[in-house]
Design a protein around this motif. Structure first.
Motif, PDB file in Angstrom:
ATOM      1  N   ASP A 189       9.902 -16.595  -5.811  1.00 33.90           N
ATOM      2  CA  ASP A 189       9.500 -16.619  -7.168  1.00 33.90           C
ATOM      3  C   ASP A 189       9.859 -18.127  -7.639  1.00 33.90           C
ATOM      4  N   ASP A 190      10.108 -19.085  -6.787  1.00 32.54           N
ATOM      5  CA  ASP A 190      10.308 -20.415  -7.389  1.00 32.54           C
ATOM      6  C   ASP A 190       9.136 -21.010  -7.771  1.00 32.54           C
ATOM      7  N   PRO A 191       8.854 -21.422  -9.242  1.00 32.54           N
ATOM      8  CA  PRO A 191       7.833 -22.043  -9.687  1.00 32.54           C
ATOM      9  C   PRO A 191       7.408 -23.276  -9.065  1.00 32.54           C
ATOM     10  N   ASN A 192       8.407 -23.952  -8.351  1.00 34.68           N
ATOM     11  CA  ASN A 192       8.173 -25.045  -7.594  1.00 34.68           C
ATOM     12  C   ASN A 192       7.953 -24.994  -5.970  1.00 34.68           C
ATOM     13  N   ASP A 193       7.953 -23.587  -5.578  1.00 35.72           N
ATOM     14  CA  ASP A 193       7.641 -23.473  -4.388  1.00 35.72           C
ATOM     15  C   ASP A 193       5.986 -23.266  -3.961  1.00 35.72           C
ATOM     16  N   HIS A 194       5.511 -23.775  -2.805  1.00 33.18           N
ATOM     17  CA  HIS A 194       4.192 -23.767  -2.432  1.00 33.18           C
ATOM     18  C   HIS A 194       3.822 -22.069  -1.999  1.00 33.18           C
ATOM     19  N   VAL A 195       4.687 -21.325  -1.911  1.00 29.86           N
ATOM     20  CA  VAL A 195       4.410 -19.765  -1.825  1.00 29.86           C
ATOM     21  C   VAL A 195       5.139 -18.813  -2.765  1.00 29.86           C
ATOM     22  N   ARG A 196       4.472 -17.970  -2.899  1.00 34.25           N
ATOM     23  CA  ARG A 196       4.961 -16.930  -4.013  1.00 34.25           C
ATOM     24  C   ARG A 196       4.774 -15.539  -3.529  1.00 34.25           C
ATOM     25  N   THR A 197       5.613 -14.693  -4.014  1.00 31.95           N
ATOM     26  CA  THR A 197       5.403 -13.262  -3.823  1.00 31.95           C
ATOM     27  C   THR A 197       4.470 -12.909  -4.879  1.00 31.95           C
ATOM     28  N   ILE A 198       3.187 -12.356  -4.648  1.00 32.49           N
ATOM     29  CA  ILE A 198       2.410 -12.282  -5.539  1.00 32.49           C
ATOM     30  C   ILE A 198       2.180 -10.853  -6.209  1.00 32.49           C
ATOM     31  N   ALA A 199       2.606  -9.792  -5.199  1.00 27.20           N
ATOM     32  CA  ALA A 199       2.719  -8.380  -5.694  1.00 27.20           C
ATOM     33  C   ALA A 199       3.788  -7.826  -4.557  1.00 27.20           C
ATOM     34  N   VAL A 200       4.247  -6.505  -4.949  1.00 24.44           N
ATOM     35  CA  VAL A 200       4.846  -5.669  -4.169  1.00 24.44           C
ATOM     36  C   VAL A 200       4.427  -4.539  -4.254  1.00 24.44           C
ATOM     37  N   GLY A 201       4.204  -3.670  -3.203  1.00 24.14           N
ATOM     38  CA  GLY A 201       3.301  -2.399  -3.083  1.00 24.14           C
ATOM     39  C   GLY A 201       4.501  -1.409  -2.451  1.00 24.14           C
ATOM     40  N   ILE A 202       4.437  -0.101  -3.175  1.00 28.82           N
ATOM     41  CA  ILE A 202       5.515   0.914  -2.533  1.00 28.82           C
ATOM     42  C   ILE A 202       4.425   2.158  -2.370  1.00 28.82           C
ATOM     43  N   PHE A 203       4.192   2.580  -1.047  1.00 25.28           N
ATOM     44  CA  PHE A 203       3.427   3.928  -0.713  1.00 25.28           C
ATOM     45  C   PHE A 203       4.574   4.987  -0.551  1.00 25.28           C
ATOM     46  N   ASP A 204       4.350   6.044  -1.344  1.00 23.66           N
ATOM     47  CA  ASP A 204       5.172   7.315  -1.186  1.00 23.66           C
ATOM     48  C   ASP A 204       4.472   8.306  -0.562  1.00 23.66           C
ATOM     49  N   CYS A 205       4.640   8.692   0.794  1.00 21.76           N
ATOM     50  CA  CYS A 205       3.778   9.572   1.322  1.00 21.76           C
ATOM     51  C   CYS A 205       4.151  10.792   1.083  1.00 21.76           C
ATOM     52  N   VAL A 206       5.432  11.330   0.563  1.00 17.19           N
ATOM     53  CA  VAL A 206       5.794  12.495  -0.038  1.00 17.19           C
ATOM     54  C   VAL A 206       4.942  12.738  -1.282  1.00 17.19           C
ATOM     55  N   GLU A 207       5.065  11.881  -2.384  1.00 16.35           N
ATOM     56  CA  GLU A 207       4.424  11.947  -3.636  1.00 16.35           C
ATOM     57  C   GLU A 207       3.022  11.850  -3.483  1.00 16.35           C
ATOM     58  N   LYS A 208       2.519  11.218  -2.622  1.00 12.99           N
ATOM     59  CA  LYS A 208       1.270  10.611  -2.486  1.00 12.99           C
ATOM     60  C   LYS A 208       0.753   9.620  -3.520  1.00 12.99           C
ATOM     61  N   THR A 209       1.497   8.601  -3.794  1.00 14.02           N
ATOM     62  CA  THR A 209       1.022   7.547  -4.735  1.00 14.02           C
ATOM     63  C   THR A 209       1.417   6.112  -4.226  1.00 14.02           C
ATOM     64  N   TRP A 210       0.902   5.290  -4.944  1.00  7.52           N
ATOM     65  CA  TRP A 210       0.819   3.762  -4.385  1.00  7.52           C
ATOM     66  C   TRP A 210       1.445   3.079  -5.671  1.00  7.52           C
ATOM     67  N   SER A 211       2.482   2.429  -5.736  1.00  5.70           N
ATOM     68  CA  SER A 211       3.161   1.845  -6.852  1.00  5.70           C
ATOM     69  C   SER A 211       2.886   0.273  -6.741  1.00  5.70           C
ATOM     70  N   LEU A 212       2.171  -0.420  -7.761  1.00  3.97           N
ATOM     71  CA  LEU A 212       2.023  -1.602  -7.580  1.00  3.97           C
ATOM     72  C   LEU A 212       2.887  -2.551  -8.307  1.00  3.97           C
ATOM     73  N   TYR A 213       3.900  -3.411  -8.118  1.00  2.53           N
ATOM     74  CA  TYR A 213       4.487  -4.378  -8.995  1.00  2.53           C
ATOM     75  C   TYR A 213       4.017  -5.555  -8.900  1.00  2.53           C
ATOM     76  N   SER A 214       3.864  -6.409  -9.966  1.00  4.42           N
ATOM     77  CA  SER A 214       3.448  -7.654 -10.086  1.00  4.42           C
ATOM     78  C   SER A 214       4.766  -8.503 -10.529  1.00  4.42           C
TER      79      SER A 214
END
Length: 383
Positions: free
Chosen positions: A340-365
């Protein structure tokens, strides 16, 4: 106004619900997300600095034509879907297709290809905790230029080489791209994430990895998924790995990491499959761990080694929170997992967590260690 890096990291993920033919679904996505697609095409450095100049050369145009001919023969429905996106957004089809060819587009030695950090995936298979977590890392042009597509496609006759008649899925998509190449799930219970791998010997005229993972959204079981990834009679033109599980499978939970390398001749993609049974975990970044094949991107390899080193320093993860902590790790300041360095040419744009027990997909920006998920989607499966 195009969405650019200057507006910072936005806490916003559009979602498009659409139903129809492949072309109609593509058209609706293009029409609904036209602004994001136009903005992304205007600022995408690999497209404008590498792919478009290559397209104007004889070698580049031949690679383009050979690859498109291959796809029209094997996956005409996905070509139509991409044509629909181009028409709906009012952009040239060839620009979107070049993005899907990616490193299969030949560039001159004088052009240095933008190097990407890539993505990190963790499959946690512990008692009561069955998690697939993934950081979506991409060139800075992609930040804020993505959306969900939730589509239901019903065809009046079987489509493409695998004769699919119905597809229903939700996928996180880069602007102007087909679903399937980041994080996705389908109504048969398949969930998966993708790690890009940069190989030396890419092969134009074969199937781009992005189209193979688009086809993966139709898979009903692991046997079909493996067949789609192998793509017999043709095979992949470039490389990646796929982390997956099927929620509806009988017996114990199994997670699979499939390393996919370009085809040798027309034998189909080279695959290596590693499976995590209950009590085991999987980690993967952006280099081959089991297939021995020359890799092109030294920066991506170095970054992958360093991120895997960070993961190995943690105690064996046992909970969802452990996965979140690992995917949000920034302890290696040169090669952080969450970038997440603003000066970097690569960023993590999102993070996803699939929970197979709860059957949910959480998306973090934003960094999941420091923020709540922006959205938690239910995994809606076919009965």
């Amino acid at each position: 106004m195009p969405v650019t890096e200057s507006i910072g990291r936005r806490q916003c993920i559009p979602i498009v619900y659409t139903r129809g033919t492949h072309y109609e679904v593509g058209y609706d996505v293009g029409r609904a997300c036209s602004g994001l697609i136009h903005g992304f095409l205007n600022q995408c450095k690999p497209l404008n600095d590498e792919f478009l100049p290559a397209y104007e050369t004889a070698e580049g145009r031949k690679a383009y034509d050979d690859t498109l001919d291959c796809l029209k023969a094997n996956y005409p429905q996905y070509v139509r879907e991409l044509e629909g996106t181009a028409d709906g957004a009012g952009v040239p089809f060839y620009k979107l297709f070049l993005l899907h060819m990616d490193d299969m587009v030949p560039t001159t030695k004088e052009v240095k290809r933008q190097e990407s950090n890539g993505c990190s995936s963790i499959c946690l298979n512990q008692e009561g905790e069955e998690i697939l977590g993934h950081t979506e890392d991409a060139l800075e042009d992609t930040l804020n230029n993505y959306y969900f597509v939730s589509a239901h496609i019903i065809s009046d006759k079987p489509q493409g080489r695998w004769k699919a008649t119905e597809e229903k899925f939700t996928s996180l998509c880069y602007a102007g791209h087909l679903p399937g190449y980041t994080m996705s799930y389908n109504h048969h219970g398949l969930i998966f994430s993708i790690n890009t791998i940069s190989v030396t010997d890419v092969r134009a005229g074969y199937t781009p990895r992005h189209f193979i993972t688009r086809a993966l959204l139709s898979a009903q079981n692991f046997v079909e998924a493996e067949q789609i990834l192998r793509d017999p009679g043709c095979g992949a033109g470039n490389g990646c790995s796929v982390n997956m599980t099927f929620l509806n499978q009988e017996g114990d939970r199994l997670f699979h990491n499939v390393e996919m390398a370009p085809a040798d001749g027309r034998e189909g993609s080279l695959l290596n499959i590693l499976t995590a049974s209950p009590g085991e975990n999987l980690f993967h970044c952006n280099r081959y761990l089991r297939i021995e094949i020359p890799e092109e991107n030294e920066v991506m390899v170095t970054s992958s080694i360093r991120r895997m080193d960070v993961f190995q320093k943690y105690p064996k993860p046992k909970t969802k929170q452990d996965v979140i902590n690992m995917l949000g790790d920034q302890s290696d300041t040169d090669w952080p997992v969450f970038r997440d360095d603003p000066n970097d040419h690569v960023r993590t744009i999102a993070v996803g967590i699939f929970d197979c027990v709860e059957k949910t997909w959480s998306l973090y920006s934003d960094n999941p260690k420091k923020s709540a998920p922006l959205v938690v989607l239910p995994l809606v499966l076919k009965k």
